[in-house]
Write a protein that holds these residues in place. Structure first.
Motif, PDB file in Angstrom:
ATOM      1  N   UNK A 119       2.620  10.607  -9.182  1.00 27.32           N
ATOM      2  CA  UNK A 119       4.002  11.051  -8.963  1.00 27.32           C
ATOM      3  C   UNK A 119       4.199  11.590  -7.558  1.00 27.32           C
ATOM      4  N   UNK A 120       5.412  11.421  -7.048  1.00 27.85           N
ATOM      5  CA  UNK A 120       5.835  11.988  -5.766  1.00 27.85           C
ATOM      6  C   UNK A 120       4.849  11.666  -4.654  1.00 27.85           C
ATOM      7  N   UNK A 121       4.496  10.412  -4.561  1.00 29.93           N
ATOM      8  CA  UNK A 121       3.497   9.962  -3.594  1.00 29.93           C
ATOM      9  C   UNK A 121       3.855  10.330  -2.160  1.00 29.93           C
ATOM     10  N   UNK A 122       5.161  10.345  -1.846  1.00 31.66           N
ATOM     11  CA  UNK A 122       5.581  10.554  -0.463  1.00 31.66           C
ATOM     12  C   UNK A 122       5.958  12.000  -0.157  1.00 31.66           C
ATOM     13  N   UNK A 123       5.876  12.865  -1.151  1.00 29.58           N
ATOM     14  CA  UNK A 123       6.268  14.253  -0.925  1.00 29.58           C
ATOM     15  C   UNK A 123       5.061  15.083  -0.465  1.00 29.58           C
TER      16      UNK A 123
ATOM     17  N   UNK B 202      -1.168   4.496   0.948  1.00 27.43           N
ATOM     18  CA  UNK B 202      -2.317   4.542   0.051  1.00 27.43           C
ATOM     19  C   UNK B 202      -2.170   3.501  -1.047  1.00 27.43           C
ATOM     20  N   UNK B 203      -3.317   2.979  -1.476  1.00 21.79           N
ATOM     21  CA  UNK B 203      -3.366   1.962  -2.521  1.00 21.79           C
ATOM     22  C   UNK B 203      -4.006   2.494  -3.803  1.00 21.79           C
ATOM     23  N   UNK B 204      -4.542   3.714  -3.758  1.00 21.16           N
ATOM     24  CA  UNK B 204      -5.312   4.219  -4.888  1.00 21.16           C
ATOM     25  C   UNK B 204      -4.473   4.931  -5.942  1.00 21.16           C
ATOM     26  N   UNK B 205      -3.226   5.235  -5.627  1.00 26.75           N
ATOM     27  CA  UNK B 205      -2.313   5.861  -6.567  1.00 26.75           C
ATOM     28  C   UNK B 205      -0.887   5.587  -6.120  1.00 26.75           C
ATOM     29  N   UNK B 206      -0.034   5.159  -7.042  1.00 29.19           N
ATOM     30  CA  UNK B 206       1.303   4.689  -6.674  1.00 29.19           C
ATOM     31  C   UNK B 206       2.358   5.250  -7.607  1.00 29.19           C
ATOM     32  N   UNK B 207       3.568   5.433  -7.074  1.00 26.13           N
ATOM     33  CA  UNK B 207       4.739   5.620  -7.925  1.00 26.13           C
ATOM     34  C   UNK B 207       5.567   4.345  -7.832  1.00 26.13           C
ATOM     35  N   UNK B 208       6.729   4.332  -8.473  1.00 24.01           N
ATOM     36  CA  UNK B 208       7.495   3.077  -8.527  1.00 24.01           C
ATOM     37  C   UNK B 208       7.952   2.630  -7.137  1.00 24.01           C
ATOM     38  N   UNK B 209       8.295   3.591  -6.280  1.00 26.30           N
ATOM     39  CA  UNK B 209       8.763   3.251  -4.937  1.00 26.30           C
ATOM     40  C   UNK B 209       7.650   2.676  -4.088  1.00 26.30           C
ATOM     41  N   UNK B 210       6.494   3.348  -4.075  1.00 27.72           N
ATOM     42  CA  UNK B 210       5.424   2.884  -3.194  1.00 27.72           C
ATOM     43  C   UNK B 210       4.792   1.589  -3.690  1.00 27.72           C
TER      44      UNK B 210
END
Length: 273
Positions: free
Chosen positions: A59-63, A73-81
């Motif tokens: 969650x909140x990958x970009x925050x 990053x490729x190791x953990x994603x939310x819907x946007x990334x």
């Protein structure tokens, strides 16, 4: 429209990435560049999205990024990334870009005019992201052509909930978001209501990008993902909060959207050839 190469110095330094982690990212990038090439951009987008199946949801990958550096990053994603990575990887594959070129494309996708200039330069709303990337010719909003109806909604969720966005504690940032929302609300959009999605599914294609519109006051979209076709039915490849990983939804798109009360319909974008 493309910014100078100098702007590539939006490196991962300062946002918690070590040299070893960056090396791992580059290895994962090169591995994905070994995927078969050819085909249209939509097909490449869908192919790259599939490489993330099973990747953990984050969650909140970009925050949590106060200096607003490029997060990659490729190791953990939310819907946007997930969507942004799939698109940027597809462009990198088509243009034979190196890792730096991929980062540059990701910056173009994520930031207004491809320039990182603080928190408000990021394209936070899906409809704004769609508008900006259509403007540069990367994709097209095809919702109206599919029979979409007016999406008449005042967008103001971020400015109305600054407590959810720590960067908006500064009044200047909050005022800038208000200006951006005003610009968004000056445009016209269409969407396909959830009760019409079943009729539209045969017209969708592999690699179409879906924004799922929201019933939440002031919010444009709750979620996004990428289409995979099976016969005349469309399925959503997405970073799922329920499954806590990237999955291909077991339900067709119409049933998936209908199953979640806060979803009201879809907006459809198609990559340019």
């Amino acid at each position: 429209m493309y910014r100078p190469v100098l702007l590539l110095i939006v490196m991962l330094v300062g946002i918690g990435y070590t040299t070893a982690q960056d090396d791992d990212m580059q290895k994962m990038f090169r591995k994905r560049m070994e995927q078969p090439g050819g085909g249209t951009m939509p097909v490449l987008v869908q192919s790259m999205a599939r490489t993330f199946l099973g990747t953990p949801y984050l969650a909140q990958t970009l925050e949590g990024n106060p200096k607003e550096m490029l997060v990659c990053r490729f190791d953990g994603l939310d819907c946007t990334t997930l969507v942004e990575n799939a698109v940027a990887l597809a462009v990198a594959k088509q243009k034979n870009l190196d890792y730096g070129g991929f980062q540059q494309e990701l910056t173009q996708l994520r930031y207004r005019n491809g320039v990182i200039d603080g928190y408000t330069s990021r394209l936070h709303y899906f409809v704004d992201w769609l508008h900006e990337n259509q403007k540069r010719g990367l994709l097209t909003d095809i919702t109206a052509k599919l029979g979409g109806v007016p999406f008449s909604k005042d967008i103001h969720f971020m400015s109305s909930h600054p407590n959810l966005y720590p960067s908006l504690e500064a009044e200047a940032q909050w005022e800038k978001v208000k200006e951006i929302e005003k610009e968004i609300n000056s445009r016209t959009y269409t969407y396909i209501p959830k009760y019409s999605i079943r009729q539209v599914e045969p017209l969708l294609q592999d690699g179409d990008i879906i924004g799922i519109t929201s019933t939440v006051d002031g919010l444009d979209c709750n979620h996004q993902g990428i289409i995979t076709k099976m016969g005349n039915r469309a399925y959503l490849l997405h970073a799922s909060t329920t499954a806590q990983k990237v999955v291909l939804s077991p339900q067709p798109l119409a049933e998936y959207v209908a199953s979640i009360k806060k979803h009201s319909g879809i907006i459809v974008a198609r990559m340019s050839e």
